[in-house]
Design an enzyme around this catalytic site. Structure first.
Site, PDB file in Angstrom:
ATOM      1  N   GLU A 199     -21.532 -61.923 -11.937  1.00 14.90           N
ATOM      2  CA  GLU A 199     -21.058 -62.087 -13.315  1.00 14.90           C
ATOM      3  C   GLU A 199     -20.605 -60.791 -13.959  1.00 14.90           C
ATOM      4  O   GLU A 199     -19.947 -60.812 -14.988  1.00 14.90           O
ATOM      5  CB  GLU A 199     -22.142 -62.753 -14.169  1.00 14.90           C
ATOM      6  CG  GLU A 199     -23.348 -61.882 -14.499  1.00 14.90           C
ATOM      7  CD  GLU A 199     -24.408 -61.829 -13.392  1.00 14.90           C
ATOM      8  OE1 GLU A 199     -24.080 -62.179 -12.229  1.00 14.90           O
ATOM      9  OE2 GLU A 199     -25.542 -61.420 -13.676  1.00 14.90           O
TER      10      GLU A 199
ATOM     11  N   CYS B 161     -29.539 -63.010  -7.741  1.00 12.00           N
ATOM     12  CA  CYS B 161     -30.564 -61.961  -7.815  1.00 12.00           C
ATOM     13  C   CYS B 161     -31.974 -62.563  -7.840  1.00 12.00           C
ATOM     14  O   CYS B 161     -32.400 -63.144  -6.854  1.00 12.00           O
ATOM     15  CB  CYS B 161     -30.287 -61.065  -9.020  1.00 12.00           C
ATOM     16  SG  CYS B 161     -31.279 -59.561  -9.011  1.00 12.00           S
ATOM     17  N   TYR B 162     -32.682 -62.470  -8.947  1.00 10.77           N
ATOM     18  CA  TYR B 162     -34.016 -63.056  -9.013  1.00 10.77           C
ATOM     19  C   TYR B 162     -33.962 -64.561  -8.708  1.00 10.77           C
ATOM     20  O   TYR B 162     -34.819 -65.096  -8.000  1.00 10.77           O
ATOM     21  CB  TYR B 162     -34.620 -62.810 -10.402  1.00 10.77           C
ATOM     22  CG  TYR B 162     -36.018 -63.357 -10.587  1.00 10.77           C
ATOM     23  CD1 TYR B 162     -37.121 -62.639 -10.131  1.00 10.77           C
ATOM     24  CD2 TYR B 162     -36.241 -64.581 -11.213  1.00 10.77           C
ATOM     25  CE1 TYR B 162     -38.407 -63.128 -10.296  1.00 10.77           C
ATOM     26  CE2 TYR B 162     -37.526 -65.080 -11.385  1.00 10.77           C
ATOM     27  CZ  TYR B 162     -38.604 -64.352 -10.913  1.00 10.77           C
ATOM     28  OH  TYR B 162     -39.872 -64.834 -11.072  1.00 10.77           O
TER      29      TYR B 162
ATOM     30  N   HIS C 222     -24.871 -59.338  -8.448  1.00  8.94           N
ATOM     31  CA  HIS C 222     -24.542 -59.952  -9.743  1.00  8.94           C
ATOM     32  C   HIS C 222     -23.044 -60.240  -9.833  1.00  8.94           C
ATOM     33  O   HIS C 222     -22.278 -59.389 -10.265  1.00  8.94           O
ATOM     34  CB  HIS C 222     -24.945 -59.020 -10.895  1.00  8.94           C
ATOM     35  CG  HIS C 222     -26.417 -58.961 -11.116  1.00  8.94           C
ATOM     36  ND1 HIS C 222     -27.081 -59.867 -11.900  1.00  8.94           N
ATOM     37  CD2 HIS C 222     -27.345 -58.117 -10.639  1.00  8.94           C
ATOM     38  CE1 HIS C 222     -28.371 -59.580 -11.910  1.00  8.94           C
ATOM     39  NE2 HIS C 222     -28.564 -58.522 -11.152  1.00  8.94           N
TER      40      HIS C 222
ATOM     41  N   ASP D 155     -16.205 -66.668 -37.810  1.00  8.93           N
ATOM     42  CA  ASP D 155     -17.025 -67.852 -37.529  1.00  8.93           C
ATOM     43  C   ASP D 155     -16.931 -68.909 -38.627  1.00  8.93           C
ATOM     44  O   ASP D 155     -16.674 -70.081 -38.349  1.00  8.93           O
ATOM     45  CB  ASP D 155     -18.491 -67.447 -37.328  1.00  8.93           C
ATOM     46  CG  ASP D 155     -18.641 -66.350 -36.287  1.00  8.93           C
ATOM     47  OD1 ASP D 155     -17.684 -66.143 -35.515  1.00  8.93           O
ATOM     48  OD2 ASP D 155     -19.696 -65.706 -36.260  1.00  8.93           O
TER      49      ASP D 155
END
Ligand code: XMP
Length: 517
Positions: free
Chosen positions: A167, A78-79, A165, A223
């Protein structure tokens, strides 16, 4: 590593994750990185993310064009695709043909990037500008109705780009495209996995800690549990874990930590029973922010005291104070706070925050490079029980901010029962992957009339707040199947005394937050 260059897109972290899903280790770097800095990291490849700007806009995020001369295989999205086009002599124009959402693309390529893919496919687009002319030496690989140059390649220089995109899940074959770039075009093997992360971290922790002593606060969440387990694998009983039971935990949580977790890892665990202390501190309080502040303050006090006791004990034993503190900091935390170095004065760390000035630790953060789903995979690899590894995110203030109204022991018991039913039924229905988390909230100050058996009831409502999310910054309410909702409602109203109504929260975030307080 593969470096994912962040042009300010919300997608950059997602790209980094997709690269890792292809078995390749990746790191995010800012777009201001220079060619020398890139060269110093010796990357196997670069991926340029999308971004919110137009390349011609004033203040549009720039990029050092010398990076394209380093000979590193590079993939622009994209960009990032447009940045590559302009830097190498192509042209980007405001064609006026904006494309948002699902778009049909025609693939005209035999090459390494798209050659094995269907000639017609649907991809996800989000752009105003378009590449109107590919740079010299580049071959155009695909087009859409509004965008003549939707993908290009220069095999010789190993430079590639697409306007869409890959992704996002809405792009069919998006992951195949990334895999083609990484494995075929750039020739990077896909051999990165949770097993070698553990081995790598164990070696790193051993080098950092030596024979020093280490402390870790366990919250019951994923975590800190995984971070402690890795450190324990590395340095054994040099590690002591502290678990504060503040009475705002979910059903069975303390037992899971004290028994299941200890059994699976063999860590030395100190539990601090602070139920009464929190109960007293929260008595009569209804304001959400006040509750949060009280819980935070009492937590720190308790943890500090446990730390001070352990440090004193350790000094008495062998004069060797505890020097290291384990934290379950994840990659998104690091990125959100703008980077940071491996060791920091503990005061500056928001997840512990507020410790006394003279108490400085060196931090051990084995999960700093990872995302939540990767942390879960590592936890499983380390043999941690599923009840700990698979659990939903749970806020630090616990059930204290899921009771709207004053927090009392009776109300906590009631909420714990309802919450346990919801979690059991969602797991039973196989929905744990689909939902991000499902807070269960007790409206303690609200009552409504009901009928049960032959009698009138005047009980409290329970709110179900199932949400889907990538990162908790935004969320949508999850469309749970009616039969699952029916079963949950039935069980709660039958099994939890004092509750005569179950309601569903159908608000996205924004405007609602995930938690009610
Ligand atoms: P909100 O309610 O802000 O929540 O949409 C976003 C995510 O953060 C969790 N959350 C917290 N986690 N301490 C935490 O560790 C907190 O004080 C806290 N408040 C909210 C929430 O569960 C959701 O995942």
């Amino acid at each position: 590593p593969v470096l994912v260059v962040d042009f300010g897109a919300q997608y950059a972290q997602l790209i980094a994750r997709r690269v890792r899903e292809a078995g390749v280790y990746s790191e995010l770097v800012p777009h201001s990185i220079t060619a020398a800095e890139v060269a110093a990291k010796n990357p196997a490849g670069l991926v340029l993310s999308g971004g919110p700007s137009s390349v011609y806009e004033e203040g549009a995020p720039g990029f050092d064009p010398a990076i394209f001369e380093l000979g590193v295989p590079t993939f622009g999205i994209c960009y990032g695709f447009q940045v590559m086009a302009t830097a190498l002599g192509g042209e980007v124009a405001k064609t006026g043909a904006r494309e948002y959402g699902s778009t049909a693309v025609a693939i005209e390529d035999e090459g390494v990037l798209l050659g094995d893919q269907p000639a017609a496919q649907t991809v996800w687009m989000s752009h105003g500008d378009s590449v109107s002319r590919a740079p010299e030496g580049f071959e155009v690989l695909a087009s859409t109705e509004g965008t003549p140059v939707a993908a290009f390649a220069n095999d010789e220089r190993k430079l590639y780009g697409v306007q869409w995109h890959p992704e996002v899940k809405h792009s069919e074959y998006g992951q195949d495209l990334l895999v083609n770039f990484l494995h075929k075009a750039a020739g990077i093997p896909g051999d990165w996995n949770s097993g070698n992360v553990i081995a790598e971290q164990v070696a790193k922790i051993q080098a950092q800690v030596g024979t020093g002593k280490v402390i870790c606060g366990l919250s019951g969440g994923v975590d800190s549990a995984v971070a402690a387990a890795i450190v324990h694998k590395a340095v054994g009983d040099q590690l002591v874990c502290v678990f504060v039971d503040h009475g705002l935990l979910r059903q069975d949580e303390r037992r899971q930590v004290e028994e299941d977790y200890v059994k699976a890892t063999g860590v030395r665990l100190v539990t601090i029973d602070a139920v009464e202390q929190f109960e007293t501190a929260l008595a009569g309080v209804t304001d959400p922010e006040t509750k949060r502040k009280i819980i935070g303050r009492e937590f720190i006090r308790t943890f500090e005291k446990a730390q001070a006791d352990l440090i004193a004990e350790s000094r008495e034993q062998d004069g060797d104070p505890i020097r290291f503190l384990v934290q379950g900091t994840l990659y998104p935390d690091v990125v959100e706070s703008g980077g940071g170095t491996g060791t920091a004065n503990i005061k500056s760390h928001h997840n512990v925050g507020g410790l006394p000035e003279d108490l400085t630790f060196e931090l051990v953060e084995p999960l700093r490079a990872l995302f939540k789903d990767e942390v879960r995979a590592i936890g499983r690899e380390l043999g941690l029980p599923e009840v700990i590894v698979g659990r939903q995110p749970f806020p630090g203030p616990g059930l204290g901010i899921r009771i709207v109204g004053e927090v009392t022991r009776e109300r906590l018991d009631l909420l714990r029962k309802a919450d346990a039913i919801v979690r059991a039924e969602l797991t039973e229905a196989g929905l744990d992957q689909e939902i991000w988390q499902c807070p269960v909230v007790l409206l303690a100050d609200v009552r409504s009339v009901g009928v049960q058996g032959d009698g009138r009831t005047y009980g409290h409502p329970i709110v179900l707040r199932p949400v889907s999310s990538e990162d908790a910054m935004t969320a949508d309410w999850t469309r749970l199947p009616y039969d699952v909702l029916a079963k949950i409602s039935n069980r709660i109203t039958n099994e939890v005394e004092g509750v005569n109504r179950v309601v569903l929260d159908v608000t996205s975030k924004p405007p609602g937050t995930i938690e009610w307080e």
